[in-house]
Design a protein around this motif. Structure first.
Motif, PDB file in Angstrom:
ATOM      1  N   VAL A   5      38.900  33.988  35.925  1.00 14.07           N
ATOM      2  CA  VAL A   5      37.913  34.971  34.770  1.00 14.07           C
ATOM      3  C   VAL A   5      38.940  35.938  34.032  1.00 14.07           C
ATOM      4  CG1 VAL A   5      35.980  36.565  34.479  1.00 14.07           C
ATOM      5  CG2 VAL A   5      36.037  34.701  36.057  1.00 14.07           C
ATOM      6  N   HIS A   6      39.855  36.769  34.793  1.00 15.22           N
ATOM      7  CA  HIS A   6      40.499  37.550  33.957  1.00 15.22           C
ATOM      8  C   HIS A   6      41.210  37.074  32.946  1.00 15.22           C
ATOM      9  CE1 HIS A   6      43.105  36.690  37.559  1.00 15.22           C
ATOM     10  NE2 HIS A   6      44.082  36.837  36.552  1.00 15.22           N
ATOM     11  N   GLU A   7      41.787  35.930  33.278  1.00 13.44           N
ATOM     12  CA  GLU A   7      42.554  35.120  32.205  1.00 13.44           C
ATOM     13  C   GLU A   7      41.766  34.653  31.076  1.00 13.44           C
ATOM     14  OE1 GLU A   7      44.068  31.986  34.784  1.00 13.44           O
ATOM     15  OE2 GLU A   7      45.999  33.079  34.941  1.00 13.44           O
ATOM     16  N   GLN A   8      40.474  34.216  31.290  1.00 11.69           N
ATOM     17  CA  GLN A   8      39.484  33.962  30.174  1.00 11.69           C
ATOM     18  C   GLN A   8      39.378  35.181  29.219  1.00 11.69           C
ATOM     19  OE1 GLN A   8      36.322  32.068  32.288  1.00 11.69           O
ATOM     20  NE2 GLN A   8      37.208  30.458  32.461  1.00 11.69           N
ATOM     21  N   ILE A   9      39.380  36.249  29.990  1.00 13.60           N
ATOM     22  CA  ILE A   9      38.967  37.586  29.242  1.00 13.60           C
ATOM     23  C   ILE A   9      39.924  37.934  28.158  1.00 13.60           C
ATOM     24  CG2 ILE A   9      38.754  40.178  29.612  1.00 13.60           C
ATOM     25  CD1 ILE A   9      37.157  39.615  32.184  1.00 13.60           C
ATOM     26  N   GLU A  43      30.546  39.425  34.190  1.00 12.48           N
ATOM     27  CA  GLU A  43      30.624  38.207  35.402  1.00 12.48           C
ATOM     28  C   GLU A  43      31.760  38.656  36.468  1.00 12.48           C
ATOM     29  OE1 GLU A  43      31.310  34.425  34.118  1.00 12.48           O
ATOM     30  OE2 GLU A  43      29.367  34.136  33.050  1.00 12.48           O
ATOM     31  N   PHE A  44      32.996  39.320  35.589  1.00  8.69           N
ATOM     32  CA  PHE A  44      34.172  39.683  36.462  1.00  8.69           C
ATOM     33  C   PHE A  44      33.823  40.839  37.249  1.00  8.69           C
ATOM     34  CE2 PHE A  44      37.718  42.671  36.685  1.00  8.69           C
ATOM     35  CZ  PHE A  44      38.661  41.792  37.372  1.00  8.69           C
ATOM     36  N   TYR A  45      32.977  41.950  36.646  1.00  5.65           N
ATOM     37  CA  TYR A  45      32.660  43.157  37.282  1.00  5.65           C
ATOM     38  C   TYR A  45      31.572  42.756  38.659  1.00  5.65           C
ATOM     39  CZ  TYR A  45      35.193  46.198  34.549  1.00  5.65           C
ATOM     40  OH  TYR A  45      36.145  47.060  33.941  1.00  5.65           O
ATOM     41  N   LEU A  46      30.639  41.878  38.563  1.00  6.79           N
ATOM     42  CA  LEU A  46      29.963  41.500  39.380  1.00  6.79           C
ATOM     43  C   LEU A  46      30.401  40.835  40.490  1.00  6.79           C
ATOM     44  CD1 LEU A  46      26.733  40.134  37.259  1.00  6.79           C
ATOM     45  CD2 LEU A  46      26.815  42.258  38.653  1.00  6.79           C
ATOM     46  N   SER A  47      31.426  39.907  40.393  1.00  4.91           N
ATOM     47  CA  SER A  47      32.246  39.140  41.080  1.00  4.91           C
ATOM     48  C   SER A  47      33.174  40.384  42.201  1.00  4.91           C
ATOM     49  CB  SER A  47      32.964  38.172  40.865  1.00  4.91           C
ATOM     50  OG  SER A  47      34.213  38.707  39.737  1.00  4.91           O
ATOM     51  N   GLN A  48      33.629  41.134  41.361  1.00  3.16           N
ATOM     52  CA  GLN A  48      34.315  42.361  42.100  1.00  3.16           C
ATOM     53  C   GLN A  48      33.559  43.262  43.066  1.00  3.16           C
ATOM     54  OE1 GLN A  48      37.699  42.556  41.955  1.00  3.16           O
ATOM     55  NE2 GLN A  48      37.428  40.630  41.083  1.00  3.16           N
ATOM     56  N   ASN A  52      33.848  43.700  46.910  1.00  2.00           N
ATOM     57  CA  ASN A  52      33.920  45.087  47.477  1.00  2.00           C
ATOM     58  C   ASN A  52      32.705  45.248  48.535  1.00  2.00           C
ATOM     59  OD1 ASN A  52      35.959  45.880  45.823  1.00  2.00           O
ATOM     60  ND2 ASN A  52      34.687  46.667  44.482  1.00  2.00           N
ATOM     61  N   ARG A  53      31.579  44.712  48.484  1.00  2.00           N
ATOM     62  CA  ARG A  53      30.561  44.828  49.187  1.00  2.00           C
ATOM     63  C   ARG A  53      31.001  44.006  50.575  1.00  2.00           C
ATOM     64  NH1 ARG A  53      25.644  43.060  46.440  1.00  2.00           N
ATOM     65  NH2 ARG A  53      26.678  43.340  44.351  1.00  2.00           N
ATOM     66  N   ARG A  54      31.379  42.814  50.479  1.00  2.00           N
ATOM     67  CA  ARG A  54      31.866  42.137  51.512  1.00  2.00           C
ATOM     68  C   ARG A  54      33.063  42.603  52.491  1.00  2.00           C
ATOM     69  NH1 ARG A  54      32.701  36.941  48.414  1.00  2.00           N
ATOM     70  NH2 ARG A  54      30.622  36.306  47.683  1.00  2.00           N
ATOM     71  N   SER A  55      33.949  43.252  51.991  1.00  2.00           N
ATOM     72  CA  SER A  55      34.970  43.916  52.380  1.00  2.00           C
ATOM     73  C   SER A  55      34.416  45.249  53.112  1.00  2.00           C
ATOM     74  CB  SER A  55      36.255  44.411  51.475  1.00  2.00           C
ATOM     75  OG  SER A  55      36.018  45.218  50.597  1.00  2.00           O
ATOM     76  N   ARG A  56      33.601  45.908  52.561  1.00  2.00           N
ATOM     77  CA  ARG A  56      33.016  47.067  53.366  1.00  2.00           C
ATOM     78  C   ARG A  56      32.261  46.570  54.633  1.00  2.00           C
ATOM     79  NH1 ARG A  56      31.863  49.487  47.909  1.00  2.00           N
ATOM     80  NH2 ARG A  56      29.921  48.206  47.841  1.00  2.00           N
ATOM     81  N   ARG A  57      31.456  45.728  54.429  1.00  6.48           N
ATOM     82  CA  ARG A  57      30.849  45.256  55.797  1.00  6.48           C
ATOM     83  C   ARG A  57      31.661  44.831  56.699  1.00  6.48           C
ATOM     84  NH1 ARG A  57      26.845  41.144  52.586  1.00  6.48           N
ATOM     85  NH2 ARG A  57      25.953  42.571  51.355  1.00  6.48           N
ATOM     86  N   ALA A  58      33.113  44.018  56.469  1.00  3.89           N
ATOM     87  CA  ALA A  58      33.907  43.410  57.486  1.00  3.89           C
ATOM     88  C   ALA A  58      34.588  44.548  58.186  1.00  3.89           C
ATOM     89  CB  ALA A  58      34.876  42.477  56.597  1.00  3.89           C
ATOM     90  N   GLY A  59      34.976  45.769  57.134  1.00  2.00           N
ATOM     91  CA  GLY A  59      35.777  46.667  57.448  1.00  2.00           C
ATOM     92  C   GLY A  59      35.043  47.737  58.525  1.00  2.00           C
TER      93      GLY A  59
END
Length: 59
Positions: A5-9, A43-48, A52-59
């Protein structure tokens, strides 16, 4: 190979700059690319945010 996505952007950003260099910013071609760019950025910001939410839950 599909671009990330960042390359497409970046690709669309360069394309928009090229088109806009000799056209008005309200030209339909410029607006179309700008709209596509907006969608990809969102789309990029939503995926980020999901990552971030997943990593906060895992951590």
């Amino acid at each position: 190979m599909e671009l990330m996505v960042h390359e497409q952007i970046e690709e669309l950003r360069m394309q928009m700059q090229k088109i806009a260099s000799d056209k008005d910013l309200t030209d339909p071609k410029v607006v179309r690319v700008s709209e596509k760019l907006d969608i990809l950025i969102n789309e990029f910001y939503l995926s980020q945010e999901k990552i971030n939410r997943r990593s906060r839950r895992a951590g």
